[in-house]
Motif scaffolding. Structure first.
Motif, short mmCIF file in Angstrom:
data_model
loop_
_atom_site.label_atom_id
_atom_site.label_comp_id
_atom_site.label_asym_id
_atom_site.label_seq_id
_atom_site.Cartn_x
_atom_site.Cartn_y
_atom_site.Cartn_z
N VAL A 21 1.02 -1.35 -0.05
CA VAL A 21 -0.10 0.10 0.00
C VAL A 21 0.81 1.28 0.04
CG1 VAL A 21 -1.58 1.31 1.32
CG2 VAL A 21 -2.04 -1.12 1.10
N ASP A 22 1.82 1.19 0.76
CA ASP A 22 2.74 2.39 0.89
C ASP A 22 3.49 2.76 -0.57
OD1 ASP A 22 2.44 3.14 3.34
OD2 ASP A 22 3.96 1.85 4.47
N GLU A 23 3.88 1.58 -1.09
CA GLU A 23 4.43 1.69 -2.54
C GLU A 23 3.49 2.42 -3.57
OE1 GLU A 23 5.84 -1.98 -3.40
OE2 GLU A 23 7.67 -1.94 -2.00
N VAL A 24 2.06 1.85 -3.58
CA VAL A 24 1.42 2.32 -4.40
C VAL A 24 1.00 3.94 -4.06
CG1 VAL A 24 -1.09 2.29 -5.05
CG2 VAL A 24 0.09 0.10 -4.67
N ASP A 27 -12.57 11.28 -7.93
CA ASP A 27 -12.85 9.98 -8.15
C ASP A 27 -11.95 8.96 -9.23
OD1 ASP A 27 -14.96 10.21 -6.28
OD2 ASP A 27 -16.32 10.62 -7.81
N ARG A 28 -11.60 9.73 -10.19
CA ARG A 28 -10.91 8.88 -11.25
C ARG A 28 -9.35 8.52 -10.52
NH1 ARG A 28 -6.65 9.31 -14.10
NH2 ARG A 28 -6.17 11.52 -13.44
N ILE A 29 -8.88 9.50 -9.71
CA ILE A 29 -7.64 9.11 -8.91
C ILE A 29 -7.77 7.83 -8.12
CG2 ILE A 29 -6.03 10.00 -7.53
CD1 ILE A 29 -6.39 12.68 -8.80
N GLY A 32 -7.01 2.40 -6.40
CA GLY A 32 -7.82 1.00 -5.91
C GLY A 32 -7.37 -0.13 -6.93
N GLU A 33 -7.22 0.42 -8.41
CA GLU A 33 -6.71 -0.68 -9.09
C GLU A 33 -5.35 -1.21 -8.88
OE1 GLU A 33 -7.55 0.60 -13.18
OE2 GLU A 33 -9.59 0.64 -12.98
N GLU A 34 -4.45 -0.23 -8.55
CA GLU A 34 -3.09 -0.46 -8.22
C GLU A 34 -2.94 -1.14 -7.08
OE1 GLU A 34 0.45 1.63 -8.64
OE2 GLU A 34 -0.74 3.47 -9.95
#
Length: 306
Positions: free
Chosen positions: A227-230, A275-277, A282-284
């Motif tokens: 999560v931190d990397e994303v 929302d797009r961000i 979320g996808e990552e």
């Protein structure tokens, strides 16, 4: 294909049947080790019933079914899973300790005689049934990947191992009848019960340890690092000042909260852009589904992120 609940339901039925047979054979043959094996199975079956109820609650909450329970627990039922797993492991450990105490007491008082023939029949039936159920559960869990099914398979493997030890002991006790070693016969049952109890006690410890970690919301290092990397990539990509991430694993559920620190006076973005961000992040992170609770917030005040 079988669902998690169907596999657990079938396991419960077979376990109750074996438990009843075990208690009956134990009383008929005078074997405390067989009675212990039956009670152990009965304890495991009772906890599997509770596990089945929890899986139904989790499934109902995941698909958004409305009821009085979902209204009271509108953040889901994931927290019940580690509670049940921990309780299951603790009860199995407690039953094993009780069996060990009884075995030691019996050894100190001269042991007990039993009917080895019927005891061998019981052990053979139980091993065949246990091997079948362990294989069935393992095959099903390759697709389902459930902690409850994994524990159930482990319980069946433990049951087969226990009964296998009983079978070896009973065959030995039957073989020494009428020989110079017959004096050992009364000690066979309590000795094997003591051995089985000592072996079984540490087996559920890893399950109890993981359940406590989930109940106490201990942060999983691997998930936190991911999560931190994303989040760091998003910070660099959009020019944020930093982020704060909070991660926990609760049973099969993953709870993730990420707060991004936005520079004061940064150009305004429409809500659709934010929302797009969020969707991109979320996808990552991955793992989208009913068992992921993801919250992403943007703020210029660091105190909101602490």
């Amino acid at each position: 294909m079988s669902s998690e609940q169907q596999v657990l339901r079938r396991s419960i039925i077979v376990t109750f049947i074996i438990a009843a047979i075990g208690v009956g054979f134990g009383l008929m043959t005078g074997s405390y080790s067989i009675v212990f094996d039956g009670i152990y199975s009965l304890t495991d079956a009772s906890m599997t019933v509770l596990s089945l109820w929890v899986t139904r609650l989790i499934a109902a909450g995941s698909v958004g079914q409305h009821s009085k329970l979902t209204e009271r627990f509108n953040m889901g039922f994931w927290h019940l899973e580690p509670i049940v797993l921990g309780l299951n492991g603790a009860m199995l450990i407690g039953a094993s300790i009780y069996g060990l105490i009884n075995a030691i007491g019996s050894l100190l008082t001269g042991g007990r005689h039993l009917e080895f023939g019927w005891a061998i029949v019981y052990a053979a039936i139980t091993i065949v049934a246990g091997c079948f159920m362990a294989s069935y559960g393992r095959r099903a869990n390759r697709r389902i990947r459930s902690s409850f099914l994994a524990l159930d398979v482990k319980a069946w493997i433990m049951s087969v191992s226990l009964t296998g030890a009983l079978l070896v002991a009973f065959v030995f006790g039957w073989a020494i009848q009428g020989t110079n070693l017959e004096w050992m016969s009364p000690y066979v049952d309590p000795a094997v019960l003591a051995l089985i109890s000592v072996v079984v006690i540490p087996i559920p410890l890893s399950t109890v340890r993981q359940a406590l970690a989930d109940i106490l919301l201990v942060t999983p290092p691997v998930l936190r690092q991911h999560v931190d990397e994303v989040a760091e990539r998003q910070v660099g990509k959009y020019g944020f000042l930093g982020h704060r991430a909070y991660v926990a694993r609760v049973g099969r559920g993953r709870q993730i909260e990420i707060y991004f620190i936005v520079p004061t006076g940064a150009p305004a973005r429409p809500l659709e852009e934010w929302d797009r961000i969020r969707d991109e992040i979320g996808e990552e992170i991955g793992g989208e589904g009913p068992d992921r609770w993801l919250t992403i917030a943007f703020t210029t005040d660091r105190e909101w992120a602490e």
